[in-house]
Design a protein around this motif. Sequence first.
Motif, PDB file in Angstrom:
ATOM      1  N   VAL A 169       0.873  -1.160  -0.055  1.00 10.42           N
ATOM      2  CA  VAL A 169       0.148  -0.031  -0.101  1.00 10.42           C
ATOM      3  C   VAL A 169       0.755   1.097   0.114  1.00 10.42           C
TER       4      VAL A 169
ATOM      5  N   VAL B  75      -4.154   3.508  -8.512  1.00 11.63           N
ATOM      6  CA  VAL B  75      -5.268   3.814  -7.428  1.00 11.63           C
ATOM      7  C   VAL B  75      -6.226   2.539  -7.220  1.00 11.63           C
ATOM      8  N   ILE B  76      -6.627   1.739  -8.514  1.00 10.66           N
ATOM      9  CA  ILE B  76      -7.319   0.688  -8.295  1.00 10.66           C
ATOM     10  C   ILE B  76      -6.577  -0.502  -7.473  1.00 10.66           C
TER      11      ILE B  76
ATOM     12  N   THR C  55      -4.253  -0.304  -5.246  1.00  9.53           N
ATOM     13  CA  THR C  55      -4.163  -0.097  -3.827  1.00  9.53           C
ATOM     14  C   THR C  55      -5.415  -0.322  -2.979  1.00  9.53           C
ATOM     15  N   CYS C  56      -6.493   0.094  -3.742  1.00  9.76           N
ATOM     16  CA  CYS C  56      -7.869  -0.460  -3.062  1.00  9.76           C
ATOM     17  C   CYS C  56      -7.962  -1.738  -3.096  1.00  9.76           C
TER      18      CYS C  56
ATOM     19  N   ILE D 175      -5.796  -3.428  -0.109  1.00 10.89           N
ATOM     20  CA  ILE D 175      -6.400  -3.168   1.108  1.00 10.89           C
ATOM     21  C   ILE D 175      -7.511  -4.045   1.323  1.00 10.89           C
ATOM     22  N   ALA D 176      -8.338  -4.279   0.556  1.00  7.14           N
ATOM     23  CA  ALA D 176      -9.683  -4.957   0.766  1.00  7.14           C
ATOM     24  C   ALA D 176      -9.402  -6.537   0.466  1.00  7.14           C
TER      25      ALA D 176
END
Length: 512
Positions: A350, A459-460, A462-463, A466-467
């Motif tokens: 991240v 950006v995609i 990173t999300c 995290i999830a």
Amino acid sequence: MAGGVIASSGNRELPGKLTKQVLFCTFIASFGGFLFGYDIGISGGVTSMDDFLEKFFPKVYARKHRARENNYCKFNDEYLQLFTSSLYLAAIFASFLSSMFSRKYGRRWTIAVSSLFFLAGAFLNLGAKNLGMLIAGRLFLGLGLGCANQSIPVFISEISPAKYRGGLNIVFQLLITVGIFIANLVNYGTSKIKNHGWRISLGGAAVPAAILLVGSYFIVDTPASLVERGKKEEGLNTLKKIRDSDNVSEEFNEIVRATEVANKIKHPFLELAMKRHNWPPLISATVLHFFQQFTGMNVIMFYAPVLFQTMGFGGDAALMSAMITGAVNMFSTLISNFTVDVVGRKRLLVAGALTMLTGQCVVGGLLKQYLLSTNSVSHIVSIVVVIFICLFVFAYAWSWGPLGWLIASEVFPLETRNAGYFFAVGMNMLCTFIIAQAFLTMLCNMRAYIFFFFATILVIMTCAVIAMLPETKGIPMEEMMDRTWKVHWFWKRFYQNEVDAEVQLEKGKPAA
């Protein structure tokens, strides 16, 4: 396989110290990573050399020296891109074959075979007389790359103690960065040698290939691979050797147990596709390698001198700037070696993605503002661009670069490890091929917006991390399924039937 602090079924810790034998085997095997890095770095340098372009790509050479040629399009040539990308197309094919070869003959012999392909490719490129011979050499290098990338990270993970597995596996990535840096140094030196400098650059791959070939005869095969192939006694002796201890019975029993399960699977590729419980690590490892390549890092590594010349740097200045980014890449990887088993995989991914996002946006913004079709950017702007490219490289080197290989090598159970890892490596090579083949054309058409394209993907991803990605730090490979995927908020649904069956058995009821 798991080592180090390995929990048995009762969660007892098993001893596993870091030994000289493990360090030696890791270092020798990681020369496959050096060759990967050398081939990445060398291609960008030689494609900016006038002698090389004039001999093999005369149209590009002519466009490069036109006074009013579009900055973004002067290197746009499908055959020039094929020179870089062909290596990765062959690597996909080799990775598939070596996934089966490795299971039948072991990791060690797969590594040895990869070195032979590397040698053949280096000699073909050294003596190349035409474009066909040049591409043939790249294809042989690709075969070596596929075999090496398929076997080496798994080899290192299987011999490493669990609490050191992350740091040791990243030695492979560290040697990739060393290979890129050495390639940049070689290119800088050979660019001054008239007519034959590019031959020395391309043929130089033979040196590390020879080291890998000789070294492969002095390393051990992994205990897991030996036991899987029915060599139980040799597997036990090898485990004692790499642990420098006779007290390995509990770890060996864990390996035998995992191997017994693995040997029941006759068609691991079908097992991956048909059994739901194999999908979480398969999807995660494959998508991780997709994202790794679409960070835009390999664009910088492949075409750094070309990219810098596009911005108006002279030939020597472009190679020097590429050398600087290569040095940043190499030294920054050391951060990951010392933090991955402390901080964890997820936090590094991240933090790295957010830092890379900053670099891509700033570089894209500066080029959009200052680099037009036929001008050169100012000295100050050029320096700022190099600084933020170095920031991007710095972040990649301790995050997505090493961790993509590490996580994919540790998340699969033994029975599907070769097959699962093939899909991860295959995705990596496919995306690398696409980027290498398309980037110069994308640069010509998208111009500075190409950097915002990669920023959007950052950006995609990173999300997604995290999830969707569980933390794997310090977890023995034999217990990865139970301690990560089965307890993850999303992925646990793929194991619900197994969990229900275990609960029923604990209550003394037959499973449905």
